[in-house]
Design a protein around this motif. Structure first.
Motif, PDB file in Angstrom:
ATOM      1  N   THR A   1      -4.179  -3.282 -16.392  1.00  0.00           N
ATOM      2  CA  THR A   1      -3.148  -2.421 -17.143  1.00  0.00           C
ATOM      3  C   THR A   1      -2.056  -3.237 -16.949  1.00  0.00           C
ATOM      4  O   THR A   1      -1.662  -3.692 -15.715  1.00  0.00           O
ATOM      5  CB  THR A   1      -3.110  -1.044 -16.589  1.00  0.00           C
ATOM      6  OG1 THR A   1      -2.874  -1.170 -14.981  1.00  0.00           O
ATOM      7  CG2 THR A   1      -4.369  -0.376 -16.660  1.00  0.00           C
TER       8      THR A   1
ATOM      9  N   SER B   1       2.129  -2.705 -17.220  1.00  0.00           N
ATOM     10  CA  SER B   1       3.222  -1.996 -17.111  1.00  0.00           C
ATOM     11  C   SER B   1       4.432  -2.223 -17.413  1.00  0.00           C
ATOM     12  O   SER B   1       5.465  -1.589 -17.895  1.00  0.00           O
ATOM     13  CB  SER B   1       3.367  -1.157 -15.613  1.00  0.00           C
ATOM     14  OG  SER B   1       3.592  -2.114 -14.635  1.00  0.00           O
TER      15      SER B   1
ATOM     16  N   ASP C   1      -0.333  -0.971 -13.108  1.00  0.00           N
ATOM     17  CA  ASP C   1       0.716   0.290 -13.279  1.00  0.00           C
ATOM     18  C   ASP C   1       0.904   0.609 -11.582  1.00  0.00           C
ATOM     19  O   ASP C   1       0.098   0.731 -10.913  1.00  0.00           O
ATOM     20  CB  ASP C   1      -0.012   1.358 -13.907  1.00  0.00           C
ATOM     21  CG  ASP C   1      -0.015   1.371 -15.465  1.00  0.00           C
ATOM     22  OD1 ASP C   1       1.048   0.800 -15.815  1.00  0.00           O
ATOM     23  OD2 ASP C   1      -0.784   1.846 -16.098  1.00  0.00           O
TER      24      ASP C   1
ATOM     25  N   ASP D   1       9.335   2.762 -11.647  1.00  0.00           N
ATOM     26  CA  ASP D   1       7.957   2.884 -11.889  1.00  0.00           C
ATOM     27  C   ASP D   1       6.891   2.326 -10.972  1.00  0.00           C
ATOM     28  O   ASP D   1       5.832   1.998 -11.463  1.00  0.00           O
ATOM     29  CB  ASP D   1       7.524   2.427 -13.323  1.00  0.00           C
ATOM     30  CG  ASP D   1       8.468   3.557 -14.434  1.00  0.00           C
ATOM     31  OD1 ASP D   1       8.532   4.597 -14.196  1.00  0.00           O
ATOM     32  OD2 ASP D   1       8.919   2.704 -15.290  1.00  0.00           O
TER      33      ASP D   1
END
Length: 410
Positions: free
Chosen positions: A141, A143, A150, A240
């Motif tokens: 993934t 991000s 992520d 994040d």
């Protein structure tokens, strides 16, 4: 139990036995302080004339504080369902351990390029993927558009710290321990070899001849503390990234070759020669602004000495003639100390030299024993500094003088 080293928690025991006040406004904190220190020393004599001293150390200090109270009913009795409540627990401390960085000690590192720093940048993605897999997330993934999974972006403290340690200790990012703390200290050493004097050629020409080498390296966390916003690790921060249970302001790696090599000899004709090279570096990674501060140093020393034996002269003190006979010791040292401070930006090609200087020095001393307790010394010290940045001016320092030293001992 405490006398014999027990670390069992006594809060519930103290509360149940009625040792704690029931006053609800009481705000004095509960505190535990724990320190651990491990020092290892060993000496090896593998060959005649070869002495190796090994040392290793690990030191940690940790303090836990919190507000701990006894919950009571309106009538003042202890609340049955949840009688004891812990509030705002906070842990802080420091940590240092001996390590080895010799695999990257001689790699190129200047204001234009650094092999270890480039490796540090590359390691981040490998560490981030390892962390994502360990958490059960999909490491593919993306991000931030750069391939980081992520929750484990390029600025996550959990990513930066092991990537930094792997790059500058020469370890593999695939195998480096992901946590901040290390359990086993790595050995540092001091080596001295005098065995060349056993050879006929050296014995004929020298009174003494020795070769020495020393190495010191440490990994240090100056301060760590509990992240009060951590709620199990599933929440994200403003960047994040997953929140980490502990926060670090910075971590440091220091290394000293003290010396890298040292030759100390005295010839049969009383000429003494000393040649020494020292090398050091210090690396500090700040998690507040993701900057790496690197300080590099090299020092070169050449020393020459000569003893003129049995210098004799006559003096008259209080009308009495006295003959003084002693050795005249002459010594001169030439030195060059080079150090430079660099600031490296992780995601910008903008390395800056913020400080540094070249220090040239010449020292000359001579001493003569006027009596068993009285010594005369003549000295001259000349130092010139040339700075690496244009805002600092060159400096020259000159010292010289004559000293009489009297020893009151026997």
């Amino acid at each position: 139990g405490f006398t014999f080293g027990s670390q069992s928690d006594i809060r519930d025991l103290a509360a149940r036995n009625g040792w704690l006040t029931l006053y609800q406004e009481f705000n004095q904190q509960y505190q535990e302080v724990e320190g651990k220190q491990l020092n290892i020393q060993a000496s090896l004599g593998l060959l005649k004339g070869l002495k190796i001293d090994i040392s290793a150390n690990r030191n940690s200090a940790e303090t836990f504080t919190e507000n701990y109270r006894v919950n009571t009913n309106s009538d003042g009795s202890i609340f049955d369902d949840d009688p004891y409540q812990s509030l705002t627990g906070n842990t802080f401390g420091n940590f240092t351990i001996s390590t080895v960085m010799i695999r990257t000690a001689f790699k190129k590192s200047d204001e234009f390029s650094s092999e270890a720093f480039d490796k540090f940048r590359e390691n981040r993605l490998i560490i981030a993927r390892r962390l994502a897999i360990e958490r059960g997330n999909n490491p593919n993934t993306d991000s931030d558009g750069d391939g980081f999974p992520d929750g484990y972006g390029r600025t996550n403290q959990a990513v930066l710290l092991p990537a930094f340690l792997a790059a500058y200790t020469g370890g593999s990012p695939e195998k480096v321990k992901k946590g901040a703390f290390r359990d086993i200290p790595l050995p540092n050493w001091d080596i001295k070899y005098t065995g060349l004097m056993n050879l006929k050629w050296f014995k004929k020409r020298f009174k003494r001849f020795s070769v020495a080498h020393g190495y010191r390296a440490n990994y240090t966390i100056n301060q760590f503390q509990t992240n009060l916003e951590f709620r199990g690790g599933s929440e994200f921060d403003e960047a994040d990234n997953y929140r980490n249970p502990l926060l670090f302001s910075n971590v440091n790696l220091t290394e000293q070759f003290s010396p890298l090599v040292r030759l100390d000899m005295e010839m049969r004709n009383s000429i003494k020669i000393l040649a020494e090279w020292k090398k050091d570096r210090a690396l500090s990674l700040s998690f507040d602004n993701n900057l790496l501060t690197e300080i590099q140093g090299n020092e070169y020393i050449i020393g020459l000495g000569y003893r003129v034996k049995d210098i004799t002269f006559a003096t008259k003190i209080a009308g009495r003639k006295k003959v003084i006979k002693s050795d005249l010791n002459l010594r001169a040292d030439l030195s060059l100390r080079q150090n430079e401070t660099l600031i490296r930006y992780l995601d910008l090609e903008n390395t800056q030299v913020t400080a540094g200087q070249d220090i040239y020095g010449i020292k000359f001393t001579t001493d003569y024993a006027l009596s068993k307790n009285l010594t005369a010394l003549l000295f001259y010290d000349h130092t010139f500094s040339k700075y690496s940045i244009s805002t600092a001016f060159p400096q020259t320092t000159i010292r010289g003088g004559f000293t009489l030293r009297y020893n009151f001992g026997n």
